[in-house]
Design an enzyme around this catalytic site. Structure first.
Site, PDB file in Angstrom:
ATOM      1  N   ARG A 184       0.820  -1.217   0.000  1.00  0.00           N
ATOM      2  CA  ARG A 184       0.000   0.000   0.000  1.00  0.00           C
ATOM      3  C   ARG A 184       0.850   1.261   0.000  1.00  0.00           C
ATOM      4  O   ARG A 184       0.412   2.320  -0.444  1.00  0.00           O
ATOM      5  CB  ARG A 184      -0.941  -0.005   1.222  1.00  0.00           C
ATOM      6  CG  ARG A 184      -2.063   1.017   1.093  1.00  0.00           C
ATOM      7  CD  ARG A 184      -3.116   0.869   2.181  1.00  0.00           C
ATOM      8  NE  ARG A 184      -2.564   1.043   3.487  1.00  0.00           N
ATOM      9  CZ  ARG A 184      -2.680   0.178   4.494  1.00  0.00           C
ATOM     10  NH1 ARG A 184      -3.361  -0.932   4.353  1.00  0.00           N
ATOM     11  NH2 ARG A 184      -2.113   0.411   5.656  1.00  0.00           N
ATOM     12  N   TYR A 205     -14.803  22.201 -11.543  1.00  0.00           N
ATOM     13  CA  TYR A 205     -15.241  20.886 -12.036  1.00  0.00           C
ATOM     14  C   TYR A 205     -16.421  20.377 -11.179  1.00  0.00           C
ATOM     15  O   TYR A 205     -16.337  20.391  -9.941  1.00  0.00           O
ATOM     16  CB  TYR A 205     -14.030  19.961 -11.933  1.00  0.00           C
ATOM     17  CG  TYR A 205     -14.219  18.541 -12.372  1.00  0.00           C
ATOM     18  CD1 TYR A 205     -14.508  18.230 -13.698  1.00  0.00           C
ATOM     19  CD2 TYR A 205     -14.059  17.493 -11.471  1.00  0.00           C
ATOM     20  CE1 TYR A 205     -14.643  16.906 -14.104  1.00  0.00           C
ATOM     21  CE2 TYR A 205     -14.194  16.174 -11.873  1.00  0.00           C
ATOM     22  CZ  TYR A 205     -14.492  15.888 -13.192  1.00  0.00           C
ATOM     23  OH  TYR A 205     -14.623  14.592 -13.586  1.00  0.00           O
ATOM     24  N   LYS A 253      -6.032  12.625 -17.489  1.00  0.00           N
ATOM     25  CA  LYS A 253      -6.121  13.400 -18.722  1.00  0.00           C
ATOM     26  C   LYS A 253      -4.774  13.404 -19.454  1.00  0.00           C
ATOM     27  O   LYS A 253      -4.431  12.433 -20.073  1.00  0.00           O
ATOM     28  CB  LYS A 253      -6.606  14.821 -18.407  1.00  0.00           C
ATOM     29  CG  LYS A 253      -7.838  14.853 -17.467  1.00  0.00           C
ATOM     30  CD  LYS A 253      -9.106  14.368 -18.138  1.00  0.00           C
ATOM     31  CE  LYS A 253     -10.271  14.093 -17.211  1.00  0.00           C
ATOM     32  NZ  LYS A 253     -10.698  15.157 -16.338  1.00  0.00           N
ATOM     33  N   ASP A 272      -6.502  23.192  -9.036  1.00  0.00           N
ATOM     34  CA  ASP A 272      -6.687  22.105  -9.997  1.00  0.00           C
ATOM     35  C   ASP A 272      -6.024  22.574 -11.292  1.00  0.00           C
ATOM     36  O   ASP A 272      -6.545  23.455 -11.981  1.00  0.00           O
ATOM     37  CB  ASP A 272      -8.183  21.817 -10.181  1.00  0.00           C
ATOM     38  CG  ASP A 272      -8.437  20.616 -11.093  1.00  0.00           C
ATOM     39  OD1 ASP A 272      -7.594  20.340 -11.969  1.00  0.00           O
ATOM     40  OD2 ASP A 272      -9.503  19.975 -10.941  1.00  0.00           O
TER      41      ASP A 272
END
Ligand code: PLP
Length: 392
Positions: free
Chosen positions: A58, A112, A209, A184
Site C-alpha cells: 500500500r 469541475y 487526462k 486544480d
C-alpha cells in the site's frame, strides 16, 4: 526538484533512479502486497513508511515512487507528490488534509462539477462550509476572507467555460492572510503552468487526462510544498490511498511524451478555434489564448502555452439541435474525460452548475478536445456539422 534542468529534460529523466530501475529505461512494474524482511529488526526499521523504502504494497514500490518523483521534479519549490486512484480522490483528500470542522473554504464557481459535489455533500456534512466566488475576482478575494476562512481552491482555466484566474494575485493575498491555496491544474499541467513557483501551496492533477494521455488509465496526483507535504502524506495514508503499479507505469510512460503531445494539441486546437471563430453559426469561442477571453491577460502573463481543450458557443438554436450536431460528428467521440490522443465533443450547460455567478450566452455550448488527428479532417467534420446545424 528540477535543479537547473529545463522542463523538457526533467520530463525525460525524472524518477529514473538506477536503484529503482536497474538501468531499465522505462521504470518497470513492481507488483507487491507483502514484502519480506530478513528478521523482525529489519521489519521494524521499515517504519514509518515513506516513499523510497519498501515496507508494504500500500505504501508503494519503485514504480509509484518513480512517477511521484518525476512529477515533483516538474514543480520547482515542491516537497513531494502523492498518487491517487483518480483525480476526484486527489482533490477530496487534498481538501481533507487542510480543512477541519468549523472551517470555511472559498471555492471558484467555475470548478469541475464533482469537486463542487464533494464540497456540498461530504464537507458540508462534517461542518465545513463552502463559499463560491467569481473566477474573475482576482485580488478582490480579500473581501471574502472571514474569521473561519482557511483555504482557497482555484481551477484555472475553469471547467467548461475556461475563465483564467489571477492565480499569483490570489495566492499572494492568501499567503498574507495565512490561508492555504489549492489549484486544480489539470488543463495546463506543470509544463504550461508550474503552479508551486507561482505561489500555490498544493497543486492537483487529474493525471487521467494529459499525464496518462492515452485514455487507458485513471489517476490523480497532488504535489505540495514542504509546509503541507506532511499533512497530505498523513491524510493519504489514513484514507488508505494507493495506485496500482500497472496504472502508475502507464502514467509514467505517458509522461515522457507530454511535451510533444501538448505542443500538437495546442497547435491543432488553436487552428480549429480560429476557424470556428470565423463561422457564422458560432457566436463565441471560449479559448484562453483569444484576446477577448475572460482572464486572457493572466493566461498571457502566466502560462507557457495552451492545451487542447476549449469550447464554443453557438449563435442561437436549441439544445436539441446542438445535441444533433454533436451526434453527427464522425471524427469526434462523445464521452467523459479528455487529454487522450483522440478528439472528443460534448454538449455542456454551465448555467446548471453555477451559484455565485450567472452563465449567459447567445446559444448552447459545445466543448471540444482536439486530439492528434489531422486538423483538416477535424475542420471538415465540424464544417459539415455546422452546415447541418444551420439547416436544422
Ligand atoms: C476529469 C477532471 C477531474 C477528475 O479526474 P478523474 O480522474 O476523472 O477523477 C478533476 N478536475 C478536472 C478539471 C477534470 O477535468
Amino acid at each position: 526538484m528540477t535543479e537547473g534542468k529545463k522542463p523538457a529534460t526533467a520530463l525525460i529523466e525524472g524518477g529514473r533512479r538506477k536503484d529503482w530501475t536497474q538501468g531499465i529505461v522505462s521504470p518497470p512494474v513492481w507488483r507487491a502486497s507483502t514484502i519480506l524482511f530478513e528478521n523482525v529488526a529489519e521489519m521494524e526499521a521499515s517504519n514509518p513508511p515513506r516513499q523510497g523504502r519498501l515496507q508494504y504494497g500500500r505504501n508503494g514500490t519503485p514504480t509509484q515512487w518513480s512517477l511521484a518523483e518525476a512529477l515533483t521534479a516538474l514543480e520547482p519549490g515542491a516537497a513531494g507528490t502523492q498518487l491517487f486512484p483518480s483525480g476526484v480522490a486527489a482533490i477530496s483528500i487534498a481538501l481533507m488534509s487542510v480543512l477541519a470542522p468549523g472551517d470555511e473554504l472559498l471555492m471558484v464557481d467555475s470548478v469541475y462539477g464533482p469537486t463542487r459535489h464533494f464540497c456540498d455533500s461530504v464537507l458540508a456534512g462534517i461542518g465545513i462550509t463552502t463559499r463560491y466566488y467569481d473566477p474573475l475576482i482576482g485580488k478582490g478575494i480579500e473581501a471574502l476572507i472571514g474569521e473561519r476562512t482557511r483555504a482557497i481552491f482555484l481551477e484555472s482555466p475553469g471547467s467548461h467555460t475556461f475563465e483564467v484566474q489571477d492565480v499569483p494575485g490570489i495566492c499572494a493575498v492568501a499567503r498574507a492572510r495565512g490561508l492555504v491555496t489549492l489549484l486544480d491544474n489539470t488543463w495546463a499541467t506543470p509544463l504550461l503552468f508550474p503552479a508551486i513557483a507561482a505561489g500555490v501551496d498544493i497543486t492537483i492533477l487529474a493525471a487521467t487526462k494529459y499525464i496518462v494521455g492515452h485514455a487507458d488509465a485513471m489517476l490523480g496526483t497532488v504535489t505540495a510544498t514542504a509546509d503541507y507535504w506532511p499533512k497530505l502524506e498523513r491524510m493519504s495514508r489514513a484514507f488508505g490511498q494507493h495506485v496500482g503499479p500497472d496504472d502508475a507505469f502507464l502514467a509514467s510512460r505517458g509522461l515522457r511524451t507530454l511535451g510533444i503531445r501538448l505542443k500538437r494539441h495546442e497547435e491543432s486546437a488553436l487552428t480549429v478555434a480560429r476557424w470556428l471563430a470565423d463561422q457564422p453559426q458560432v457566436a463565441r469561442v471560449l479559448h484562453p489564448a483569444f484576446a477577448d477571453h475572460p482572464g486572457h491577460e493572466f493566461w498571457a502573463r502566466d502560462f507557457q502555452g495552451a492545451s487542447g481543450l476549449f469550447a464554443f458557443v453557438l449563435a442561437g438554436g436549441s439544445k436539441a439541435a446542438r445535441d444533433r450536431l454533436v451526434d453527427g460528428l464522425s471524427h469526434f467521440g462523445i464521452g467523459y474525460s479528455w487529454g487522450g490522443f483522440e478528439s472528443l465533443a460534448i454538449p455542456s450547460d454551465p448555467e446548471r452548475i453555477r451559484s455565485a455567478t450567472r452563465w449567459q450566452a447567445e446559444g448552447p455550448l459545445v466543448r471540444l478536445h482536439i486530439g492528434l488527428e489531422d486538423v483538416e479532417d477535424l475542420i471538415e467534420d465540424l464544417a459539415r456539422g455546422l452546415a447541418a446545424y444551420e439547416a436544422d
